[in-house]
Design a protein around this motif. Structure first.
Motif, PDB file in Angstrom:
ATOM      1  N   LEU A  26       0.834  -1.200   0.000  1.00  0.00           N
ATOM      2  CA  LEU A  26       0.000   0.000   0.000  1.00  0.00           C
ATOM      3  C   LEU A  26       0.871   1.254   0.000  1.00  0.00           C
ATOM      4  N   ASN A  27       1.899   1.279   0.836  1.00  0.00           N
ATOM      5  CA  ASN A  27       2.805   2.428   0.875  1.00  0.00           C
ATOM      6  C   ASN A  27       3.503   2.631  -0.462  1.00  0.00           C
ATOM      7  N   PHE A  28       3.917   1.534  -1.103  1.00  0.00           N
ATOM      8  CA  PHE A  28       4.573   1.629  -2.398  1.00  0.00           C
ATOM      9  C   PHE A  28       3.608   2.158  -3.459  1.00  0.00           C
ATOM     10  N   ALA A  29       2.377   1.683  -3.445  1.00  0.00           N
ATOM     11  CA  ALA A  29       1.374   2.162  -4.397  1.00  0.00           C
ATOM     12  C   ALA A  29       1.121   3.653  -4.202  1.00  0.00           C
ATOM     13  N   ARG A  30       1.049   4.093  -2.948  1.00  0.00           N
ATOM     14  CA  ARG A  30       0.871   5.528  -2.670  1.00  0.00           C
ATOM     15  C   ARG A  30       2.074   6.322  -3.177  1.00  0.00           C
ATOM     16  N   PHE A  31       3.284   5.776  -2.980  1.00  0.00           N
ATOM     17  CA  PHE A  31       4.496   6.432  -3.467  1.00  0.00           C
ATOM     18  C   PHE A  31       4.448   6.590  -4.980  1.00  0.00           C
ATOM     19  N   LEU A  32       4.081   5.532  -5.696  1.00  0.00           N
ATOM     20  CA  LEU A  32       4.002   5.592  -7.154  1.00  0.00           C
ATOM     21  C   LEU A  32       2.968   6.615  -7.606  1.00  0.00           C
ATOM     22  N   HIS A  33       1.835   6.651  -6.907  1.00  0.00           N
ATOM     23  CA  HIS A  33       0.790   7.607  -7.254  1.00  0.00           C
ATOM     24  C   HIS A  33       1.286   9.037  -7.042  1.00  0.00           C
ATOM     25  N   GLN A  34       1.937   9.291  -5.926  1.00  0.00           N
ATOM     26  CA  GLN A  34       2.458  10.630  -5.635  1.00  0.00           C
ATOM     27  C   GLN A  34       3.543  11.023  -6.623  1.00  0.00           C
ATOM     28  N   LYS A  35       4.407  10.079  -6.964  1.00  0.00           N
ATOM     29  CA  LYS A  35       5.486  10.336  -7.913  1.00  0.00           C
ATOM     30  C   LYS A  35       4.916  10.745  -9.277  1.00  0.00           C
ATOM     31  N   ALA A  36       3.886  10.059  -9.714  1.00  0.00           N
ATOM     32  CA  ALA A  36       3.265  10.371 -11.001  1.00  0.00           C
ATOM     33  C   ALA A  36       2.545  11.715 -10.951  1.00  0.00           C
ATOM     34  N   ALA A  37       1.943  12.036  -9.817  1.00  0.00           N
ATOM     35  CA  ALA A  37       1.183  13.283  -9.701  1.00  0.00           C
ATOM     36  C   ALA A  37       2.103  14.497  -9.634  1.00  0.00           C
ATOM     37  N   ASN A  38       3.291  14.341  -9.056  1.00  0.00           N
ATOM     38  CA  ASN A  38       4.197  15.468  -8.860  1.00  0.00           C
ATOM     39  C   ASN A  38       5.165  15.683 -10.018  1.00  0.00           C
ATOM     40  N   LYS A  39       5.087  14.852 -11.026  1.00  0.00           N
ATOM     41  CA  LYS A  39       6.027  14.947 -12.131  1.00  0.00           C
ATOM     42  C   LYS A  39       5.659  16.129 -13.025  1.00  0.00           C
ATOM     43  N   PRO A  40       6.545  17.118 -13.115  1.00  0.00           N
ATOM     44  CA  PRO A  40       6.223  18.257 -13.984  1.00  0.00           C
ATOM     45  C   PRO A  40       6.286  17.848 -15.448  1.00  0.00           C
ATOM     46  N   PRO A  41       5.499  18.494 -16.285  1.00  0.00           N
ATOM     47  CA  PRO A  41       5.549  18.147 -17.706  1.00  0.00           C
ATOM     48  C   PRO A  41       6.920  18.486 -18.283  1.00  0.00           C
ATOM     49  N   ARG A  42       7.407  17.617 -19.148  1.00  0.00           N
ATOM     50  CA  ARG A  42       8.719  17.832 -19.760  1.00  0.00           C
ATOM     51  C   ARG A  42       8.594  18.792 -20.924  1.00  0.00           C
ATOM     52  N   ARG A  43       9.552  19.700 -21.004  1.00  0.00           N
ATOM     53  CA  ARG A  43       9.600  20.631 -22.123  1.00  0.00           C
ATOM     54  C   ARG A  43      10.762  20.234 -23.015  1.00  0.00           C
ATOM     55  N   SER A  44      10.572  20.445 -24.289  1.00  0.00           N
ATOM     56  CA  SER A  44      11.630  20.099 -25.225  1.00  0.00           C
ATOM     57  C   SER A  44      12.769  21.097 -25.095  1.00  0.00           C
ATOM     58  N   LEU A  45      13.961  20.679 -25.470  1.00  0.00           N
ATOM     59  CA  LEU A  45      15.118  21.565 -25.441  1.00  0.00           C
ATOM     60  C   LEU A  45      14.887  22.753 -26.370  1.00  0.00           C
ATOM     61  N   LYS A  46      14.245  22.485 -27.476  1.00  0.00           N
ATOM     62  CA  LYS A  46      13.938  23.568 -28.410  1.00  0.00           C
ATOM     63  C   LYS A  46      13.006  24.588 -27.745  1.00  0.00           C
ATOM     64  N   GLY A  47      12.038  24.098 -26.997  1.00  0.00           N
ATOM     65  CA  GLY A  47      11.124  24.983 -26.289  1.00  0.00           C
ATOM     66  C   GLY A  47      11.806  25.764 -25.183  1.00  0.00           C
ATOM     67  N   LEU A  48      12.734  25.142 -24.493  1.00  0.00           N
ATOM     68  CA  LEU A  48      13.453  25.816 -23.418  1.00  0.00           C
ATOM     69  C   LEU A  48      14.315  26.947 -23.945  1.00  0.00           C
ATOM     70  N   CYS A  49      14.844  26.805 -25.139  1.00  0.00           N
ATOM     71  CA  CYS A  49      15.762  27.793 -25.717  1.00  0.00           C
ATOM     72  C   CYS A  49      15.071  28.751 -26.677  1.00  0.00           C
ATOM     73  N   ALA A  50      13.773  28.619 -26.865  1.00  0.00           N
ATOM     74  CA  ALA A  50      13.063  29.418 -27.869  1.00  0.00           C
ATOM     75  C   ALA A  50      13.167  30.914 -27.600  1.00  0.00           C
ATOM     76  N   ASP A  51      13.133  31.316 -26.337  1.00  0.00           N
ATOM     77  CA  ASP A  51      13.161  32.742 -26.031  1.00  0.00           C
ATOM     78  C   ASP A  51      14.557  33.348 -26.148  1.00  0.00           C
ATOM     79  N   LEU A  52      15.574  32.527 -26.375  1.00  0.00           N
ATOM     80  CA  LEU A  52      16.938  33.040 -26.502  1.00  0.00           C
ATOM     81  C   LEU A  52      17.218  33.578 -27.902  1.00  0.00           C
TER      82      LEU A  52
END
Length: 77
Positions: A26-52
């Motif tokens: 149960l603790n492991f399942a809660r950990f996996l759920h929290q890990k998935a919920a807290n994961k920020p969306p990934r941005r592409s390198l191109k997107g990160l550098c677009a404003d430069l």
């Protein structure tokens, strides 16, 4: 595998465990759920550098590769 069948297999497997290990599952399942919920969306390198406003051409990349690897031995004896 169908989701319900997987759920049934998981429950059947957990039921055979001692209570302490069930709590661990149960603790492991809660950990996996929290890990998935807290994961920020990934941005592409191109997107990160677009404003430069940097424009890198294929020729620029080829030149950088040549500078980095130009003296690297091709064949090691």
């Amino acid at each position: 595998m169908e989701a319900i069948a997987l759920e049934q297999q998981i429950l059947a497997s957990i039921r055979t465990l001692p209570v302490q290990q069930q709590h661990e599952v149960l603790n492991f399942a809660r950990f996996l759920h929290q890990k998935a919920a807290n994961k920020p969306p990934r941005r592409s390198l191109k997107g990160l550098c677009a404003d430069l406003k940097i424009q890198i051409t294929a020729a620029d990349i080829d030149e950088a590769r040549q500078e980095m690897w130009g003296t690297f031995p091709r064949e090691i004896v």
